[in-house]
Design a protein around this motif. Structure first.
Motif, PDB file in Angstrom:
ATOM      1  N   PRO A 101       9.580  13.240  11.689  1.00 46.51           N
ATOM      2  CA  PRO A 101       9.167  12.036  10.959  1.00 46.51           C
ATOM      3  C   PRO A 101       8.683  10.987  11.954  1.00 46.51           C
ATOM      4  O   PRO A 101       9.149  10.946  13.091  1.00 46.51           O
ATOM      5  N   ARG A 102       7.741  10.144  11.560  1.00 50.70           N
ATOM      6  CA  ARG A 102       7.268   9.101  12.472  1.00 50.70           C
ATOM      7  C   ARG A 102       6.787   7.880  11.710  1.00 50.70           C
ATOM      8  O   ARG A 102       6.178   7.968  10.648  1.00 50.70           O
ATOM      9  N   ASP A 384     -12.861  18.917   3.335  1.00 50.95           N
ATOM     10  CA  ASP A 384     -13.275  19.802   2.258  1.00 50.95           C
ATOM     11  C   ASP A 384     -12.929  19.222   0.875  1.00 50.95           C
ATOM     12  O   ASP A 384     -12.462  19.954  -0.009  1.00 50.95           O
ATOM     13  N   GLY A 385     -13.133  17.915   0.710  1.00 44.97           N
ATOM     14  CA  GLY A 385     -12.887  17.273  -0.570  1.00 44.97           C
ATOM     15  C   GLY A 385     -11.464  16.809  -0.793  1.00 44.97           C
ATOM     16  O   GLY A 385     -11.172  16.142  -1.797  1.00 44.97           O
ATOM     17  N   TRP A 386     -10.565  17.118   0.134  1.00 43.61           N
ATOM     18  CA  TRP A 386      -9.156  16.766   0.002  1.00 43.61           C
ATOM     19  C   TRP A 386      -8.820  15.540   0.861  1.00 43.61           C
ATOM     20  O   TRP A 386      -9.180  15.478   2.036  1.00 43.61           O
ATOM     21  N   LEU A 387      -8.123  14.595   0.258  1.00 46.04           N
ATOM     22  CA  LEU A 387      -7.589  13.437   0.971  1.00 46.04           C
ATOM     23  C   LEU A 387      -6.143  13.731   1.342  1.00 46.04           C
ATOM     24  O   LEU A 387      -5.319  14.023   0.457  1.00 46.04           O
ATOM     25  N   TYR A 388      -5.823  13.658   2.632  1.00 42.41           N
ATOM     26  CA  TYR A 388      -4.477  13.944   3.129  1.00 42.41           C
ATOM     27  C   TYR A 388      -3.832  12.667   3.672  1.00 42.41           C
ATOM     28  O   TYR A 388      -4.518  11.804   4.209  1.00 42.41           O
ATOM     29  N   PHE A 389      -2.506  12.584   3.544  1.00 39.52           N
ATOM     30  CA  PHE A 389      -1.780  11.590   4.331  1.00 39.52           C
ATOM     31  C   PHE A 389      -0.403  12.125   4.684  1.00 39.52           C
ATOM     32  O   PHE A 389       0.186  12.929   3.950  1.00 39.52           O
ATOM     33  N   THR A 390       0.086  11.677   5.845  1.00 37.55           N
ATOM     34  CA  THR A 390       1.398  12.110   6.319  1.00 37.55           C
ATOM     35  C   THR A 390       2.126  10.952   6.971  1.00 37.55           C
ATOM     36  O   THR A 390       1.523   9.948   7.359  1.00 37.55           O
ATOM     37  N   TRP A 411       1.002  15.061   2.113  1.00 42.70           N
ATOM     38  CA  TRP A 411       0.492  15.269   0.757  1.00 42.70           C
ATOM     39  C   TRP A 411      -1.037  15.348   0.797  1.00 42.70           C
ATOM     40  O   TRP A 411      -1.677  14.823   1.720  1.00 42.70           O
ATOM     41  N   ARG A 412      -1.607  15.942  -0.235  1.00 38.56           N
ATOM     42  CA  ARG A 412      -3.067  15.906  -0.380  1.00 38.56           C
ATOM     43  C   ARG A 412      -3.437  15.813  -1.847  1.00 38.56           C
ATOM     44  O   ARG A 412      -2.671  16.223  -2.734  1.00 38.56           O
ATOM     45  N   THR A 413      -4.636  15.259  -2.107  1.00 39.16           N
ATOM     46  CA  THR A 413      -5.177  15.178  -3.466  1.00 39.16           C
ATOM     47  C   THR A 413      -6.680  15.349  -3.390  1.00 39.16           C
ATOM     48  O   THR A 413      -7.313  14.981  -2.393  1.00 39.16           O
ATOM     49  N   LYS A 414      -7.261  15.916  -4.418  1.00 37.06           N
ATOM     50  CA  LYS A 414      -8.704  16.128  -4.469  1.00 37.06           C
ATOM     51  C   LYS A 414      -9.376  14.846  -4.915  1.00 37.06           C
ATOM     52  O   LYS A 414      -9.054  14.292  -5.980  1.00 37.06           O
ATOM     53  N   LEU A 415     -10.287  14.324  -4.097  1.00 37.52           N
ATOM     54  CA  LEU A 415     -11.010  13.115  -4.466  1.00 37.52           C
ATOM     55  C   LEU A 415     -12.219  13.477  -5.325  1.00 37.52           C
ATOM     56  O   LEU A 415     -12.981  14.405  -4.990  1.00 37.52           O
ATOM     57  N   LYS A 416     -12.396  12.724  -6.394  1.00 36.36           N
ATOM     58  CA  LYS A 416     -13.496  12.993  -7.326  1.00 36.36           C
ATOM     59  C   LYS A 416     -14.220  11.677  -7.630  1.00 36.36           C
ATOM     60  O   LYS A 416     -13.816  10.935  -8.528  1.00 36.36           O
ATOM     61  N   PHE A 417     -15.239  11.367  -6.873  1.00 37.28           N
ATOM     62  CA  PHE A 417     -16.108  10.229  -7.193  1.00 37.28           C
ATOM     63  C   PHE A 417     -17.426  10.377  -6.450  1.00 37.28           C
ATOM     64  O   PHE A 417     -17.550  11.191  -5.546  1.00 37.28           O
TER      65      PHE A 417
END
Length: 417
Positions: A101-102, A384-390, A411-417
């Motif tokens: 963790p950081r 590749d269309g995915w937004l990641y954060f850690t 985590w990641r989520t697919k951005l759609k815009f």
């Protein structure tokens, strides 16, 4: 013996009669209280600051509110600056967690790799290494040390696509002092080299490569609290400094640490941040952190060909701890999480759970989604269309935006815009 027994029986009858009188009085009082037009339900049993208090409003108002006692207010009592902004709930997928963790770490994405640097493991422990996440196969695929003299947190950092420039920052745990030392990493060889020392050390300055120069702006001064306005730059190329000293540039309009700094279409943007920060407790042998007044802001500034700072529309809410919380997608700057103004009653830090979008064609802000939890100092990437954060520090739960544990989740989520 009979006399004694009769006396005892008389005392029992008197005691029973007294109880009946008290019970009757209590029932009458309860009936009168319940009939009143102003009724308040008291605290539930087993009082705790983690319990909710139900407060029944006078019947004339024809509504019932739930007031959270554990450091939060009802939604309609909370100023919109501190409350969550309505936003769609994005579909998040949890990926492999970071090896450690950081908090207050740094991150740079180069192609499909996210380099994650140093940071706090806890207030008493800081990391001295780099972890690498591979977006192609979604694995943590390597680790190597940082120089012993390099800052462990509150770094300024930028990259040209191969070399990563790391400047100044805090050296050590708690609220220790900053270092002015600067370094450059060759990501192909994993070798570090020195850069000229910054004119003065800073905490979490806005840092970016622009027009062949490494720019370092603002941040907190040596005491970790006073905002710096200074702006320095250094000519660099292929991981080497072309000058021996940093050059003074136009000062930034507002100083302070924990801001996003982005270059898009030959324009340099500085977004959000704060003034003030935790400071070392005077006389503490371990530089123990002590809370001081902080003010977060949502100011946005830009430099272009005129080399004059221009003020752009501010963020939807004041936001700080976002220096590595951004990516550029489809001519937009995306910012994930952060911290906003402290809670007006509890005075505690309030974390941010929104995903913000700044459209560069219209210079307009919007809120495009909600995170799985509120997090500050997120380390963000896009692939590749995915937004990641850690990583970062998350909230205490959906109803409590104050900070709790340091995390390494991804985590990641697919951005759609």
């Amino acid at each position: 013996m009979r006399k004694t027994s009769g006396t005892q029986n008389s005392m029992k009858l008197i005691f029973i009669a007294s109880c009946l009188v008290l019970l009757t009085a209590a029932l009458i009082f309860d009936f009168i209280w319940a009939s009143s037009s102003f009724t308040y339900l008291s605290l539930v049993s087993n009082w705790s600051v983690h319990k909710a208090v139900r407060r029944i409003i006078p019947k004339t108002e024809e509504k019932i509110e739930i007031v959270k006692y554990n450091n939060r207010l009802a939604r309609d009592e909370l100023n919109a600056t501190f409350a969550d902004i309505p936003a769609p709930q994005l579909e998040w997928e949890e990926m492999p967690s970071a090896p450690v963790p950081r908090l207050d770490g740094a991150a740079i994405q180069i192609k499909n790799l996210l380099y994650v640097f140093a940071g706090y493991g806890s207030i008493n422990h800081v990391h001295s290494h780099v972890d690498i996440y591979n977006f192609t196969d979604n694995t943590w695929s390597g680790s190597f040390p940082i120089p012993k003299e390099m800052a462990n947190s509150h770094l300024g950092m930028a990259s040209d696509g191969r070399y990563i420039y790391a400047v100044t920052g805090q050296y050590g745990p708690q609220c220790r002092g900053p270092t002015a030392r600067c370094f450059v990493l060759d990501t192909e060889t994993k070798q570090w080299q020195d850069l000229p020392t910054l004119p003065a050390p800073r905490y979490a300055p806005a840092t970016q490569l622009w027009r062949g120069r490494l720019h370092v702006m603002g941040g907190s001064k040596e005491n970790r609290y006073d905002p710096g306005l200074e702006h320095w730059s250094l000519a660099v190329k292929d991981g080497k400094a072309l000058e021996k000293e940093w050059r003074s540039e136009i000062p930034i309009p507002r100083g302070g640490p924990h801001r996003s700094c982005v270059v898009v279409d030959d324009r340099l943007f500085v977004i959000g941040g704060q003034e003030g920060d935790f400071m070392a407790k005077p006389g503490s042998p371990i530089f123990k952190c002590s809370r001081r007044h902080e003010v977060q802001y949502g100011d946005v500034y830009m430099l272009d060909d005129e080399m004059k700072w221009k003020t752009l529309p501010p963020m939807p809410k004041p936001n700080s701890h976002i220096e590595f919380a951004w990516v550029v997608v489809n001519n937009s700057i995306i910012i994930v999480g952060g911290t906003t103004l402290k809670h007006p009653v509890t005075k505690k830090m309030v974390l941010v759970g929104e995903v913000f979008r700044f459209r560069l064609d219209k210079m307009e802000w919007s809120v495009i989604g909600r995170m799985p939890c509120r997090v500050k100092t997120t380390l963000v990437g896009f692939w590749d269309g995915w937004l990641y954060f850690t990583s970062g520090q998350r909230d205490r739960g959906p109803d409590d935006p104050s900070p709790r544990q340091v995390i390494g989740n991804m985590w990641r989520t697919k951005l759609k815009f």
